[in-house]
Each structure stands twice: as C-alpha cells, then as structure tokens.
Design a protein around this motif. Structure first.
Motif, PDB file in Angstrom:
ATOM      1  N   ARG A 143     -10.223  -0.471  10.972  1.00 31.03           N
ATOM      2  CA  ARG A 143     -10.940  -0.047   9.745  1.00 31.03           C
ATOM      3  C   ARG A 143      -9.229  -0.666   7.956  1.00 31.03           C
ATOM      4  O   ARG A 143      -9.299  -0.936   7.487  1.00 31.03           O
ATOM      5  N   MET A 144      -8.465   0.047   8.586  1.00 30.08           N
ATOM      6  CA  MET A 144      -7.248  -0.376   7.667  1.00 30.08           C
ATOM      7  C   MET A 144      -7.179  -1.400   7.114  1.00 30.08           C
ATOM      8  O   MET A 144      -6.872  -1.791   5.764  1.00 30.08           O
ATOM      9  N   TYR A 145      -6.747  -2.312   8.387  1.00 29.97           N
ATOM     10  CA  TYR A 145      -6.261  -3.396   7.844  1.00 29.97           C
ATOM     11  C   TYR A 145      -7.275  -4.641   7.499  1.00 29.97           C
ATOM     12  O   TYR A 145      -7.332  -4.915   7.057  1.00 29.97           O
ATOM     13  N   GLU A 146      -8.222  -4.047   7.994  1.00 32.45           N
ATOM     14  CA  GLU A 146      -9.533  -5.064   7.246  1.00 32.45           C
ATOM     15  C   GLU A 146      -9.338  -4.490   5.559  1.00 32.45           C
ATOM     16  O   GLU A 146      -9.682  -5.485   4.669  1.00 32.45           O
ATOM     17  N   TYR A 147      -9.150  -3.148   5.133  1.00 29.22           N
ATOM     18  CA  TYR A 147      -8.681  -2.843   4.108  1.00 29.22           C
ATOM     19  C   TYR A 147      -7.595  -3.692   3.434  1.00 29.22           C
ATOM     20  O   TYR A 147      -8.042  -4.076   2.375  1.00 29.22           O
ATOM     21  N   PHE A 148      -6.787  -3.741   3.896  1.00 34.82           N
ATOM     22  CA  PHE A 148      -5.250  -4.300   3.175  1.00 34.82           C
ATOM     23  C   PHE A 148      -5.749  -5.555   3.193  1.00 34.82           C
ATOM     24  O   PHE A 148      -5.226  -6.735   2.095  1.00 34.82           O
ATOM     25  N   THR A 149      -6.976  -6.271   4.243  1.00 36.32           N
ATOM     26  CA  THR A 149      -7.263  -8.102   4.990  1.00 36.32           C
ATOM     27  C   THR A 149      -7.569  -8.415   2.834  1.00 36.32           C
ATOM     28  O   THR A 149      -7.281  -8.968   2.107  1.00 36.32           O
ATOM     29  N   ALA A 209      -0.893  -0.080  -6.075  1.00 38.77           N
ATOM     30  CA  ALA A 209      -1.589   0.797  -5.130  1.00 38.77           C
ATOM     31  C   ALA A 209      -1.497   0.915  -4.428  1.00 38.77           C
ATOM     32  O   ALA A 209      -1.910   1.374  -3.379  1.00 38.77           O
ATOM     33  N   LEU A 210      -1.078  -0.944  -3.486  1.00 34.28           N
ATOM     34  CA  LEU A 210      -1.713  -1.049  -1.920  1.00 34.28           C
ATOM     35  C   LEU A 210       0.144  -0.765  -1.583  1.00 34.28           C
ATOM     36  O   LEU A 210      -0.413  -0.471  -0.304  1.00 34.28           O
ATOM     37  N   ARG A 211       0.767  -0.702  -1.999  1.00 35.42           N
ATOM     38  CA  ARG A 211       2.498  -1.103  -1.342  1.00 35.42           C
ATOM     39  C   ARG A 211       2.642   0.832  -1.379  1.00 35.42           C
ATOM     40  O   ARG A 211       3.486   0.196  -0.036  1.00 35.42           O
ATOM     41  N   PRO A 212       2.393   1.663  -1.989  1.00 38.16           N
ATOM     42  CA  PRO A 212       2.495   2.448  -0.472  1.00 38.16           C
ATOM     43  C   PRO A 212       1.793   2.988   0.243  1.00 38.16           C
ATOM     44  O   PRO A 212       2.307   4.515   0.958  1.00 38.16           O
ATOM     45  N   MET A 213       0.959   2.274  -0.441  1.00 40.00           N
ATOM     46  CA  MET A 213      -0.050   2.743   1.590  1.00 40.00           C
ATOM     47  C   MET A 213       0.148   2.294   2.575  1.00 40.00           C
ATOM     48  O   MET A 213       0.556   2.866   4.308  1.00 40.00           O
ATOM     49  N   LEU A 214       1.120   0.821   2.402  1.00 38.67           N
ATOM     50  CA  LEU A 214       1.803  -0.134   3.331  1.00 38.67           C
ATOM     51  C   LEU A 214       2.956   0.856   3.699  1.00 38.67           C
ATOM     52  O   LEU A 214       3.403   1.135   5.388  1.00 38.67           O
ATOM     53  N   ALA A 215       3.917   1.257   2.502  1.00 39.74           N
ATOM     54  CA  ALA A 215       5.265   2.006   2.955  1.00 39.74           C
ATOM     55  C   ALA A 215       4.673   3.208   4.192  1.00 39.74           C
ATOM     56  O   ALA A 215       5.316   3.778   4.797  1.00 39.74           O
ATOM     57  N   ASP A 216       3.895   4.389   3.490  1.00 39.83           N
ATOM     58  CA  ASP A 216       3.856   4.737   4.278  1.00 39.83           C
ATOM     59  C   ASP A 216       2.738   5.034   6.075  1.00 39.83           C
ATOM     60  O   ASP A 216       3.093   6.047   6.517  1.00 39.83           O
ATOM     61  N   LEU A 217       1.937   3.716   6.023  1.00 35.83           N
ATOM     62  CA  LEU A 217       2.396   3.629   7.247  1.00 35.83           C
ATOM     63  C   LEU A 217       2.973   3.349   7.902  1.00 35.83           C
ATOM     64  O   LEU A 217       3.219   3.696   9.307  1.00 35.83           O
ATOM     65  N   ARG A 218       3.769   2.547   7.168  1.00 32.01           N
ATOM     66  CA  ARG A 218       5.009   1.613   8.251  1.00 32.01           C
ATOM     67  C   ARG A 218       5.831   3.327   8.002  1.00 32.01           C
ATOM     68  O   ARG A 218       6.959   3.391   9.416  1.00 32.01           O
ATOM     69  N   ASP A 219       6.111   4.691   7.802  1.00 29.15           N
ATOM     70  CA  ASP A 219       6.590   5.521   8.001  1.00 29.15           C
ATOM     71  C   ASP A 219       5.613   6.220   9.099  1.00 29.15           C
ATOM     72  O   ASP A 219       7.026   7.208  10.001  1.00 29.15           O
TER      73      ASP A 219
END
Length: 130
Positions: free
Chosen positions: A79-85, A102-112
């Motif tokens: 679901r997260m990947y669907e949202y990112f897409t 707004a998206l970049r910190p979400m990507l970084a948080d998931l990476r972390d």
C-alpha cells in the motif's frame, strides 16, 4: 581506466551482498534520485528531473514486485508503494516541488527503518528481510 575490471568488481560486490544490504542499496538510490529530482527542478533542468523521477518510479515498482507476500507486513508495504507510485506520478506531471519535498522524508524514513531492521537482524545472525 579498465571498465571491464570495474564492472567485474561491481558485479562481485552486488553478488556478495545479503538481501537486506541489496534492499538498503535500492532505498539509498531511491532517496538519492528523489534528491536529484529536487535539485534538477530547482535548476529548471526538466530532462534530468524526468529521468530522476522515472528512476524513482522504477525502483518503487521493483520493490513492490519483489515483495515476499507471505509476510503480513508486505500488505502494508504494498500500500505504501502504491501511494509512492501515485505521488511520483503527480510530481512528474505537475513538476510539483512541494509534493516532492513532502515525499522525500517519507522515503528516507522508510529507508532508515529498513536500515535499523537490517542492523538488528544482522546482530541476531539473520540477514533475510521481507
């Protein structure tokens, strides 16, 4: 420089990584490309922006396609990947800096989060992640 030697070194490095390390490498690349897209947008370099956002979408699609659906967390990740897409598509079409930021910190948080999980699973002698 001998490109063949460099390519062999790169291939050996990738082949010796655990699945968790490969996942982190993908997330690092995703965050890097999102940052590159932001910089390109600031400069008005739209071809570079398009390329970076396109690569982000490719990475997210790959992450989604390779999810091991036997784990309960996979449904949430999908679901997260669907949202990112969806967001990446909106960002690309509108060249929307605000949405990208707004998206970049979400990507970084998931990476972390995956980095923390990899460290903790490596400490337990496990390196497989969903």
């Amino acid at each position: 420089m001998d490109r063949r030697g460099y390519q062999q070194y790169k291939q050996q490095s990738v082949n010796s990584m655990t699945s968790g390390e490969l996942l982190l490498l993908l997330y690092d690349e995703l965050v890097k490309r999102a940052t590159m897209a932001s910089i390109a947008l600031d400069k008005g370099d739209f071809p570079a922006f398009e390329a970076a956002i396109g690569r982000c979408a490719d990475i997210v699609n790959y992450l989604d396609e390779t999810l091991d659906r036997q784990y309960p967390i996979s449904r949430d990740l999908a679901r997260m990947y669907e949202y990112f897409t969806y967001q990446l598509g909106r960002i690309r079409i509108g060249r929307n800096k605000k949405e990208l930021e707004a998206l970049r910190p979400m990507l970084a948080d998931l990476r972390d989060a995956f980095h923390t999980a990899e460290k903790s699973s490596a400490g337990q002698g496990k390196s497989e992640m969903p």
